[in-house]
Motif scaffolding. Structure first.
Motif, PDB file in Angstrom:
ATOM      1  N   LYS A 199      38.937  49.085  34.851  1.00  0.00           N
ATOM      2  CA  LYS A 199      38.550  49.972  35.952  1.00  0.00           C
ATOM      3  C   LYS A 199      38.891  49.375  37.315  1.00  0.00           C
ATOM      4  CE  LYS A 199      34.477  52.342  37.836  1.00  0.00           C
ATOM      5  NZ  LYS A 199      33.020  52.583  37.671  1.00  0.00           N
ATOM      6  N   ASN A 200      38.726  48.065  37.459  1.00  0.00           N
ATOM      7  CA  ASN A 200      38.794  47.444  38.788  1.00  0.00           C
ATOM      8  C   ASN A 200      40.072  46.656  39.073  1.00  0.00           C
ATOM      9  OD1 ASN A 200      36.116  48.284  39.613  1.00  0.00           O
ATOM     10  ND2 ASN A 200      35.320  46.799  38.154  1.00  0.00           N
ATOM     11  N   VAL A 201      40.801  46.251  38.040  1.00  0.00           N
ATOM     12  CA  VAL A 201      42.014  45.447  38.257  1.00  0.00           C
ATOM     13  C   VAL A 201      43.249  46.343  38.158  1.00  0.00           C
ATOM     14  CG1 VAL A 201      43.423  43.554  37.387  1.00  0.00           C
ATOM     15  CG2 VAL A 201      40.934  43.334  37.416  1.00  0.00           C
ATOM     16  N   THR A 202      43.874  46.588  39.278  1.00  0.00           N
ATOM     17  CA  THR A 202      45.094  47.419  39.292  1.00  0.00           C
ATOM     18  C   THR A 202      46.352  46.556  39.323  1.00  0.00           C
ATOM     19  OG1 THR A 202      44.901  47.579  41.713  1.00  0.00           O
ATOM     20  CG2 THR A 202      43.981  49.384  40.401  1.00  0.00           C
ATOM     21  N   VAL A 203      46.266  45.404  39.976  1.00  0.00           N
ATOM     22  CA  VAL A 203      47.389  44.468  40.054  1.00  0.00           C
ATOM     23  C   VAL A 203      46.901  43.088  39.656  1.00  0.00           C
ATOM     24  CG1 VAL A 203      49.096  43.369  41.550  1.00  0.00           C
ATOM     25  CG2 VAL A 203      48.483  45.778  41.916  1.00  0.00           C
ATOM     26  N   ILE A 204      47.621  42.421  38.766  1.00  0.00           N
ATOM     27  CA  ILE A 204      47.237  41.069  38.351  1.00  0.00           C
ATOM     28  C   ILE A 204      47.852  40.056  39.303  1.00  0.00           C
ATOM     29  CG2 ILE A 204      47.451  39.320  36.543  1.00  0.00           C
ATOM     30  CD1 ILE A 204      47.259  41.511  34.484  1.00  0.00           C
ATOM     31  N   ASP A 205      46.996  39.202  39.850  1.00  0.00           N
ATOM     32  CA  ASP A 205      47.462  38.148  40.741  1.00  0.00           C
ATOM     33  C   ASP A 205      46.606  36.901  40.531  1.00  0.00           C
ATOM     34  OD1 ASP A 205      45.041  38.641  42.083  1.00  0.00           O
ATOM     35  OD2 ASP A 205      45.983  40.049  43.469  1.00  0.00           O
ATOM     36  N   GLU A 206      46.750  35.933  41.398  1.00  0.00           N
ATOM     37  CA  GLU A 206      46.036  34.667  41.235  1.00  0.00           C
ATOM     38  C   GLU A 206      44.517  34.841  41.300  1.00  0.00           C
ATOM     39  OE1 GLU A 206      47.455  31.858  44.040  1.00  0.00           O
ATOM     40  OE2 GLU A 206      49.465  31.740  43.172  1.00  0.00           O
ATOM     41  N   SER A 207      44.055  35.876  41.983  1.00  0.00           N
ATOM     42  CA  SER A 207      42.613  36.068  42.150  1.00  0.00           C
ATOM     43  C   SER A 207      41.925  36.564  40.877  1.00  0.00           C
ATOM     44  CB  SER A 207      42.344  37.053  43.293  1.00  0.00           C
ATOM     45  OG  SER A 207      42.772  38.366  42.932  1.00  0.00           O
ATOM     46  N   ASN A 208      42.677  37.193  39.969  1.00  0.00           N
ATOM     47  CA  ASN A 208      42.033  37.772  38.793  1.00  0.00           C
ATOM     48  C   ASN A 208      42.664  37.391  37.453  1.00  0.00           C
ATOM     49  OD1 ASN A 208      44.357  39.465  38.583  1.00  0.00           O
ATOM     50  ND2 ASN A 208      43.421  40.933  39.994  1.00  0.00           N
ATOM     51  N   ILE A 209      43.719  36.594  37.469  1.00  0.00           N
ATOM     52  CA  ILE A 209      44.425  36.285  36.216  1.00  0.00           C
ATOM     53  C   ILE A 209      43.517  35.590  35.204  1.00  0.00           C
ATOM     54  CG2 ILE A 209      45.363  34.135  37.180  1.00  0.00           C
ATOM     55  CD1 ILE A 209      46.954  36.445  34.491  1.00  0.00           C
ATOM     56  N   GLU A 210      42.632  34.702  35.654  1.00  0.00           N
ATOM     57  CA  GLU A 210      41.747  34.000  34.719  1.00  0.00           C
ATOM     58  C   GLU A 210      40.769  34.960  34.051  1.00  0.00           C
ATOM     59  OE1 GLU A 210      42.090  30.922  33.674  1.00  0.00           O
ATOM     60  OE2 GLU A 210      43.862  30.788  34.987  1.00  0.00           O
ATOM     61  N   LEU A 211      40.289  35.936  34.818  1.00  0.00           N
ATOM     62  CA  LEU A 211      39.391  36.941  34.257  1.00  0.00           C
ATOM     63  C   LEU A 211      40.113  37.794  33.222  1.00  0.00           C
ATOM     64  CD1 LEU A 211      36.649  38.401  34.226  1.00  0.00           C
ATOM     65  CD2 LEU A 211      37.474  39.811  36.137  1.00  0.00           C
ATOM     66  N   VAL A 212      41.347  38.173  33.528  1.00  0.00           N
ATOM     67  CA  VAL A 212      42.143  38.977  32.596  1.00  0.00           C
ATOM     68  C   VAL A 212      42.388  38.202  31.301  1.00  0.00           C
ATOM     69  CG1 VAL A 212      44.394  40.058  32.214  1.00  0.00           C
ATOM     70  CG2 VAL A 212      43.216  40.365  34.401  1.00  0.00           C
TER      71      VAL A 212
END
Length: 371
Positions: free
Chosen positions: A241-254
């Protein structure tokens, strides 16, 4: 004083019960209702409701569910001319079941039960514990833990009911829809009793860990409201729902989400109704894998190959995955591994599907043979 209300669509039935209850100094009759629908909009500022079952405007069993969903501490006493609802009434956790006409002597027993039950609840009342104490695993087999200890459901159907409500959490589902999915092709009246029984088991289980009002009821619809921080399925839905683009800020969560998906949603439980939701989660993970592979292509080829391998385990017949993997292996000068991958893929789809690899994959293989 025990604050009481009386609900009966026959006013002539209310009057004698009021007179009998007034003889008990511990009972304070707050209000009487001849229209049960009026009770639903009232503040639940009472301790007990004396409630008829067969009423024209609203079924007394359903009204009891609505009252308990708003305040589970309210005591239910059914007062009816019909004995056949006794099982359903006690499954809703009513404190007593009185048959009309009610005698003063019989009411004495009811008042005694009321006082004992209210006193016991007051003694057991504690502050709700943080919801982080509860964790739920949905991928593979449904597992519910409290303080890292597994919770045991009384019956398999009670567990399935919880799984169903959890799947559609924060959404009101009609009672008949639940019955249709969990008790298909069974007698409707019996299925309603089974539903009330399972609801009773689930509520009792979660009451024991201070989640006393997580199942709501309104207009014959049930809803599970549970805001968990530790649930693998919830985490996947939040990321999608909240991650539209994967980058350094969210890659670990993904990556955490991808690694949490070890098996399909509720796969080991074998719930037929969960198949569509399982496919939905599968597609979510495939999408996240696709985005993660693209993210690492220019940053770390080994990690990209790693996530391509995970994707391949979930969808083993996809030529695009093989093509991407072979291209990366060629860039790493790992010719032998690329050839091995092609041959394994070709053998798999030939044996399982009776088809050949795509022209793109064949050309890549041809390039390897000519170098």
């Amino acid at each position: 004083m025990i604050k009481a209300i009386l609900v009966d669509d026959e006013e002539l039935s209310i009057i004698p019960l009021v007179k009998k209850l007034q003889k008990f100094k511990d009972i304070d009759i707050v209000k009487t209702y001849s229209n049960p629908k009026q009770v639903v909009v009232e503040d639940m500022n009472f301790d007990v409701v004396f409630l008829d079952i067969e009423m024209q405007e609203m079924d007394g069993l359903n009204l009891a569910e609505e009252i308990l969903s708003k305040n589970s501490n309210i005591q239910i006493v059914f007062v009816t001319a019909h004995s056949e609802y006794a099982i359903q009434a006690f499954e809703i956790h009513s404190i007593d079941y009185l048959l009309k006409p009610v005698t003063t002597k019989r009411l004495e027993k009811t008042i005694k039960r009321l006082k004992e039950s209210i006193a016991a609840k007051e003694q057991l009342q504690v502050s709700p514990l943080p919801e982080s104490q509860l964790s739920i695993k949905c991928f593979g087999e449904l597992q519910v833990y409290y303080n890292k200890q597994p919770l045991s459901f009384k019956t398999a159907k009670a567990k399935e009911l919880f799984a169903f409500l959890l799947t559609y959490r924060n959404t009101y589902i009609h009672r008949d829809k639940i019955i249709e999915e969990l008790w298909p092709n069974q007698d409707y009246k019996k299925s309603k009793t089974y539903l009330h029984t399972c609801l009773s088991h689930v509520r009792k289980l979660f009451n024991s860990i201070n989640y006393s009002e997580c199942i709501l009821f309104k207009n014959q619809h049930y809803c599970l409201q549970m805001h968990l921080k530790d649930c693998d399925a919830f985490l996947v839905e939040d990321v999608i729902k909240n991650v539209t683009v994967i980058d350094e800020s969210n890659i670990e969560l993904v990556k955490q989400v991808i690694h949490s998906y070890d098996e399909p949603y509720l796969d080991m439980n074998g719930y037929n109704w969960a198949y569509e939701k399982s496919q939905e989660f599968h597609q979510h993970i495939i999408y996240l894998l696709y985005k993660t592979i693209e993210y690492y292509k220019q940053k770390d080829m080994n990690k990209s190959l790693y996530f391509l391998e995970i994707q391949r385990k979930l969808e083993p017949y996809v030529d695009e995955n093989i093509a991407q993997s072979m291209e990366l292996l060629i860039k790493q000068n790992n010719r032998s591994e690329a050839i091995k991958l092609y041959q394994e893929h070709r053998n798999l789809i030939t044996e399982d599907l009776g088809i050949e690899p795509s022209e793109t994959v064949k050309k890549l293989y041809g390039t390897l043979l000519n170098t």
